[in-house]
Design a protein around this motif. Sequence first.
Motif, PDB file in Angstrom:
ATOM      1  N   HIS A   1      20.546   7.292  25.002  1.00 56.52           N
ATOM      2  CA  HIS A   1      21.202   8.577  23.898  1.00 56.52           C
ATOM      3  C   HIS A   1      20.826   8.891  22.641  1.00 56.52           C
TER       4      HIS A   1
ATOM      5  N   GLU B   1      23.229  -1.353  23.706  1.00 60.72           N
ATOM      6  CA  GLU B   1      21.800  -1.863  23.773  1.00 60.72           C
ATOM      7  C   GLU B   1      22.249  -0.765  24.773  1.00 60.72           C
ATOM      8  N   ARG B   2      22.871  -0.624  26.047  1.00 61.62           N
ATOM      9  CA  ARG B   2      22.860   1.124  27.098  1.00 61.62           C
ATOM     10  C   ARG B   2      22.766   2.055  26.331  1.00 61.62           C
ATOM     11  N   GLU B   3      23.500   2.379  24.852  1.00 64.56           N
ATOM     12  CA  GLU B   3      23.887   3.582  24.963  1.00 64.56           C
ATOM     13  C   GLU B   3      22.000   4.197  24.027  1.00 64.56           C
TER      14      GLU B   3
ATOM     15  N   GLY C   1      22.225  -1.471  17.371  1.00 61.15           N
ATOM     16  CA  GLY C   1      21.916  -1.983  18.991  1.00 61.15           C
ATOM     17  C   GLY C   1      20.807  -2.474  19.419  1.00 61.15           C
TER      18      GLY C   1
ATOM     19  N   ASP D   1      30.808  -2.809  21.935  1.00 58.89           N
ATOM     20  CA  ASP D   1      29.991  -3.730  23.359  1.00 58.89           C
ATOM     21  C   ASP D   1      29.014  -3.146  24.718  1.00 58.89           C
ATOM     22  N   ASN D   2      28.861  -1.581  24.530  1.00 60.19           N
ATOM     23  CA  ASN D   2      27.542  -1.112  25.115  1.00 60.19           C
ATOM     24  C   ASN D   2      26.415  -0.462  24.112  1.00 60.19           C
TER      25      ASN D   2
END
Length: 308
Positions: free
Chosen positions: A144, A139-141, A112, A136-137
């Motif tokens: 967490h 960067e958002r993760e 990421g 695909d997610n």
Amino acid sequence: MTELILHHFDLSPFAEKVRLMLGLKGLAWRSVEIPMVMPKPFLTALTGGYRKTPVLQIGADIYCDTRLIAAELEARFPHPTLFPFGQRGLTMALAAWSDGSFFEPGAGLSMGLNKRGLPEAVINDRKAFFNFMDFDNLEREIPHLTTQFRAQADLVEQQLADGRAFMQGDIPGLADIHAYFPVWMARGNVPIAGQIFASFERMQAWEARMRGVGHGKRTEMSAEDALAAARASGAPPGLGVDAADALGLTVGVRVAVVPNDYGKDPVVGELATLSLYEVAVRRSDPLVGSVLVHFPRIGYRVVHEYNK
Ligand SMILES: N[C@@H](CCC(=O)N[C@@H](CS)C(=O)NCC(=O)O)C(=O)O
């Protein structure tokens, strides 16, 4: 004694596990550099399709997966042991924590936070390979994943809380290698690793001790020479099939061996060994001759391939 040949690349964290096992045992070994992404024609000629890193070759015996490589190194070179405090079962069980709960958020952070700096080929390859990552997610993760990774690293700090030098006492073993490899990966690939580990003082001192374990005596070897070593050895006999095994298979039947988790490329061959500890299949390839490809039993499915 036939040479130990490790097929790996320097940045591979799972390969670092094996390099440290070789270091802990003070062994001399040959290093064959493999590509980071597919295709890996020399490696898969040896394994029959298994493409993960690392693979240990000893003559025409091809050992896949760090779990089995640890057991094989221990069997062949018992001193110094990977299990210094008689904790073999627990230490082998710890691979599930190390390779899963601890490695996975670390790998997510590596991908990421480096996504834009990584070659396109590596991103595309790992996207298809690491099925545990929501690519695909990523960067958002990151927040967490950071909490998860940090909480796992804190377990190391907790284990060292009484001032011991290593995970189980005053000398290192496989338990330390399990705990160390995600930390090693983060130091190399996660730009915020310093921040994540900042408050873990005992862990940082232990990291320095782990670096001191070293990698044993490494000398480079070409892939061509490694294949020639396999051809010159010829496949040894297997150990036979455990009659009590629930799969009810017999020596010589055609089977596929497939990892349970990710990178599920099957390896097909004639069954030569099936025990509680390992499965080995015999196969041949013009580049390598006849080889025996070994996998740990834990984490691998063995499927009867009815002859077509
Ligand atoms: N269960 C395997 C996992 C090995 C693994 O996932 N290795 C990573 C590299 S560190 C890998 O194979 N990545 C893709 C590749 O090298 O082609 C083991 O313990 O050896």
